[in-house]
Design an enzyme around this catalytic site. Structure first.
Site, short mmCIF file in Angstrom:
data_model
loop_
_atom_site.label_atom_id
_atom_site.label_comp_id
_atom_site.label_asym_id
_atom_site.label_seq_id
_atom_site.Cartn_x
_atom_site.Cartn_y
_atom_site.Cartn_z
N HIS A 119 -0.91 -3.66 0.07
CA HIS A 119 -1.66 -2.42 0.22
C HIS A 119 -2.17 -2.22 1.65
O HIS A 119 -3.38 -2.21 1.87
CB HIS A 119 -2.86 -2.41 -0.75
CG HIS A 119 -2.48 -2.62 -2.18
ND1 HIS A 119 -3.34 -3.14 -3.13
CD2 HIS A 119 -1.31 -2.36 -2.85
CE1 HIS A 119 -2.73 -3.21 -4.30
NE2 HIS A 119 -1.49 -2.75 -4.15
C1 LIG Z 1 5.56 -4.20 -4.07
C2 LIG Z 1 4.43 -3.19 -4.04
C3 LIG Z 1 3.78 -2.87 -5.22
C4 LIG Z 1 2.75 -1.94 -5.22
N1 LIG Z 1 2.16 -1.59 -6.39
C5 LIG Z 1 1.22 -0.63 -6.42
C6 LIG Z 1 0.68 -0.20 -7.65
O1 LIG Z 1 1.09 -0.67 -8.70
N2 LIG Z 1 -0.29 0.76 -7.62
C7 LIG Z 1 -0.75 1.29 -6.44
O2 LIG Z 1 -1.68 2.10 -6.49
N3 LIG Z 1 -0.22 0.92 -5.27
C8 LIG Z 1 0.77 0.00 -5.23
N4 LIG Z 1 1.36 -0.32 -4.03
C9 LIG Z 1 0.92 0.38 -2.82
C10 LIG Z 1 1.27 1.88 -2.80
O3 LIG Z 1 2.59 2.10 -3.22
C11 LIG Z 1 1.00 2.41 -1.40
O4 LIG Z 1 -0.37 2.20 -1.10
C12 LIG Z 1 1.30 3.89 -1.23
O5 LIG Z 1 2.63 4.19 -1.57
C13 LIG Z 1 1.03 4.29 0.22
O6 LIG Z 1 1.38 5.64 0.43
P1 LIG Z 1 1.68 6.15 1.90
O7 LIG Z 1 2.05 7.57 1.78
O8 LIG Z 1 0.56 5.77 2.78
O9 LIG Z 1 2.94 5.30 2.41
P2 LIG Z 1 4.36 5.04 1.76
O10 LIG Z 1 4.36 5.34 0.32
O11 LIG Z 1 4.74 3.68 2.19
O12 LIG Z 1 5.33 6.12 2.45
C14 LIG Z 1 5.58 6.17 3.83
C15 LIG Z 1 6.98 6.72 4.04
O13 LIG Z 1 7.07 7.19 5.38
C16 LIG Z 1 8.34 6.86 5.91
N5 LIG Z 1 8.23 6.80 7.36
C17 LIG Z 1 7.51 5.94 8.10
N6 LIG Z 1 7.64 6.21 9.41
C18 LIG Z 1 8.50 7.26 9.50
C19 LIG Z 1 9.04 7.99 10.60
N7 LIG Z 1 8.73 7.69 11.87
N8 LIG Z 1 9.90 9.01 10.35
C20 LIG Z 1 10.23 9.33 9.05
N9 LIG Z 1 9.74 8.66 7.98
C21 LIG Z 1 8.88 7.65 8.20
C22 LIG Z 1 8.63 5.50 5.28
O14 LIG Z 1 10.03 5.24 5.33
C23 LIG Z 1 8.08 5.67 3.88
O15 LIG Z 1 9.07 6.12 3.00
C24 LIG Z 1 2.36 -1.29 -4.00
C25 LIG Z 1 3.02 -1.61 -2.82
C26 LIG Z 1 4.05 -2.55 -2.83
C27 LIG Z 1 4.73 -2.90 -1.53
#
Ligand SMILES: Cc1cc2nc3c(=O)[nH]c(=O)nc-3n(C[C@H](O)[C@H](O)[C@H](O)COP(=O)(O)OP(=O)(O)OC[C@H]3O[C@@H](n4cnc5c(N)ncnc54)[C@H](O)[C@@H]3O)c2cc1C
Ligand code: SF4
Length: 610
Positions: free
Chosen positions: A548
């Site tokens: 996370h």
């Molecule tokens: C194995 C695992 C299990 C988890 N289980 C849970 C759970 O059960 N419940 C829960 O609440 N949370 C869980 N999490 C955490 C949760 O999924 C994340 O906190 C959440 O998805 C974060 O959202 P975000 O939008 O910040 O980033 P992300 O969902 O990581 O999305 C970011 C996206 O941006 C893209 N990106 C990055 N830089 C660029 C760029 N320069 N140009 C274009 N695209 C780009 C990436 O490729 C990615 O697809 C888990 C995480 C992991 C790794």
């Protein structure tokens, strides 16, 4: 590493391990490969004047045992590195899984398939670029939700995603290939420090929600209250409707204890015997019944990741999504964000330049690693960008039960224990697939193989810490990021306390021995807990992982934060952040639902002002 025993095949002789692992390593970051090269060289030459690769099987076994029993942390780190890589390659092979009885069987309780999600339109980037009102960078929990909210408000939205598009019709069935394809750096993004901590994140359409465990929590009220009071998130206590809408869209349902699987039931029974509070976890996977393979993408898309929920909704409202396009540098004119210079490589070819211009706003939602990376590469944001990395450091606490657990015949993350929340601890019964969990098992060589054969009797609980320790994300010398994290003594003490509580739950449920994942301790028997608790462990002795990352472009006052409460980045007009980077501190529970609630708030503000 795996000589073959009791019907398990011998690595290399009977199943190919090094070939697929070498291919897999190609997908990791250049800095990881450099460190790995160094580590493998030391591993190879440590038995000097001999070399590991030239030892006879008996000598190799002896050497591995020596590392396992050593008091030096270098030896344990090297052994763990070798075990992680070897287990990844070995445990995913069909003969090994068949011998252990490990199966992946995604399914719904009534045997049906979830209805197909709406389409994502043409995700191919064409020509040299395009224009839009609002550009959203990243399609994970933050980006997908912001895109849906903005498109439904009538804005012309374009989403760029660095990863490719996969769903139940296309997830790679080979688990090594799945990790290489669906994760950033093939899942081996490591926060350097003592201990080094792997912090995997996804790189795929839908972001980390595609490979996460589907657990859904609202943030604790005290955390939101503190964010409002101390960090200027004035709307932090007004998220109830956003959480409720997201729970509806993602069909969040608490698990029925009957279909949690034995791993969750054991945690439930142990907690009940201790009188510790907890409950079945609520998840976004409807009535899915099994199978602990969430980290490879859900074979039937029962789990409602962003690619089958908010992204189709955004596209239905007119948004365009382009996959395989990495934003490289934000374009700023007269202090205002006007677009991005990107690299389009949708089909694994080297790629070409792709420029997007945004008439009204740019929203960065690349996650807690991708967002600071892009901002720093663009020279934007103040000193707060990249700092304040929190990760919920977590420890896998396994245990052996006399009865069969067969954790893979149940939901991956199924029961939580929040009795020790005041100490910042959340325990979650989490069964890790063999490819990952296998590396945590004790022993090396033949001993490790026997432990793998016994995997069906292993139960596991993840101990998650609401961390006060922090780290940072900067740019690496070979491109990509360099993440580091400093676990404080105080947080290490709290984690050790959490490990003891998980051990207590296991013992109360009937476990015969517990693996606290601390080399100096090895195995705990029921009478060992008092001694364990009287021992103080250095942070570097703990074996941790984290899932996370958050906080690297936090909301706060201008002299401490990177963003204002409306998500706008200080110092640049029309540039917003809408992902886990915004959190001022560690949130303490699985963060996805709070990322979604934050993204909704930020996007509504943009729609009103754009
Ligand atoms: C194995 C695992 C299990 C988890 N289980 C849970 C759970 O059960 N419940 C829960 O609440 N949370 C869980 N999490 C955490 C949760 O999924 C994340 O906190 C959440 O998805 C974060 O959202 P975000 O939008 O910040 O980033 P992300 O969902 O990581 O999305 C970011 C996206 O941006 C893209 N990106 C990055 N830089 C660029 C760029 N320069 N140009 C274009 N695209 C780009 C990436 O490729 C990615 O697809 C888990 C995480 C992991 C790794
Ligand atoms: S446990 Fe995960 S992968 Fe398996 S069916 Fe449920 S959501 Fe899908």
């Amino acid at each position: 590493m795996a000589p073959g025993v009791d019907g398990l095949p011998a690595a290399e002789r009977e199943v190919d391990v090094s070939g697929p692992v070498a291919e897999f390593v190609r997908a990791t970051s250049p800095s990881f490969r450099n460190q790995l090269r160094l580590g493998l060289r030391v591993f190879e030459w440590l038995p000097f004047p001999w070399r590991f690769s030239r030892l006879s099987p008996e000598q190799a076994e002896e050497y591995l045992r020596k590392l396992e029993g050593s008091r030096l942390s270098l030896h344990h780190d090297l052994l763990l590195m070798a075990k992680i890589l070897a287990t990844l390659g070995y445990a995913v092979t069909a003969p090994v899984q068949a011998r252990i009885g490990f199966e992946v069987r995604c399914g719904l309780a009534d045997g049906t398939l979830p209805e197909p999600a709406g389409g994502l339109g043409d995700t191919e980037p064409r020509g040299e670029g395009e224009e839009c009102d609002v550009l959203v960078i990243g399609s994970g929990a933050g980006g997908a939700v912001a895109a849906a909210e903005l498109a439904e408000a009538g804005l012309d939205v374009l989403v760029l995603e660095a990863g490719r598009h996969y769903d139940r019709d296309s997830y790679p069935s080979d688990h090594l290939e799945a990790i290489a394809e669906l994760y950033r750096d093939a899942g081996l993004t490591i926060a350097a420090g003592k201990p080094p901590i792997p912090v995997p994140v996804a790189k795929v359409v839908g972001g980390t929600t595609v490979i996460n465990s589907g657990t859904c929590f609202r943030a604790p009220r005290e955390v939101l209250e503190r964010w409002r009071r101390e960090h200027g998130v004035e709307w932090a206590l007004e998220l109830a409707a956003d959480y409720a809408e997201a729970e509806h869209t993602l069909r969040v349902t608490p698990l029925d204890p009957e279909r949690m699987g034995r791993n969750g039931q054991l945690a439930m029974e142990g907690a009940a015997a201790l009188g510790a509070s907890g409950g079945p976890i609520a998840r976004n996977a409807g009535s899915c019944v099994q199978c602990s393979s969430c980290p490879f993408g859900c074979e039937i898309d029962a789990k409602r990741g962003m690619h089958v929920s908010y992204l189709p909704r955004a596209v239905a409202a007119g948004a365009r999504l382009r996959a395989g396009v990495e934003a490289r540098r934000l374009l700023v004119e007269d202090g205002r964000a006007v677009g991005v210079a990107a690299r389009a490589a949708p089909n694994r070819r080297p790629g070409r330049d792709y420029t997007v211009r945004a008439r009204r706003a740019v929203v960065v939602a690349g996650g807690a690693f991708g967002t600071p990376e892009l901002l720093q590469r663009s020279g934007l944001g103040g000193g707060a960008v990249g700092r304040n990395l929190h990760i919920h450091p977590a420890c896998w606490v396994g245990a052996r039960y006399a009865e069969e657990v067969r954790g893979w015949d149940g939901v991956m993350q199924s029961y939580y224990v929040d009795q020790w929340e005041p100490q910042g601890l959340l325990l979650e019964a989490t069964f890790t697939p063999l490819a990952f969990g296998g590396a945590w098992l004790l022993g090396a060589g033949v001993d490790h193989q026997r432990a793998m054969l016994d995997f069906g009797h292993v139960g596991s609980i993840g101990v998650h810490l609401c961390d006060r320790s922090a780290g940072r994300v900067g740019l690496g010398p070979e491109g990509g990021i360099r993440a580091s994290y400093k676990l404080t003594r105080d947080d290490a003490d709290r984690l050790a306390f959490g490990i003891a509580r998980a051990a207590e739950v296991h013992f109360a449920a009937g476990a015969t021995e517990v693996y606290p994942n601390i080399p100096r301790v090895g195995t705990l028997k029921p009478g060992d807990l008092a001694t364990f608790e009287a021992t103080r462990f250095k942070p570097g002795e703990l074996r941790l992982e984290a899932f996370h990352p958050m906080g690297t472009a936090r909301i706060g006052a201008e002299d401490e934060g990177a963003c204002a409460a409306d998500g706008s980045l200080y110092g640049t007009e029309a540039l917003y952040v809408a992902d886990a980077s915004l959190f001022p501190t560690s949130v303490g529970v699985n963060p996805m639902m709070t990322v979604i609630a934050f993204a909704k708030q930020i996007a509504r503000g943009i729609a009103e002002s754009a």
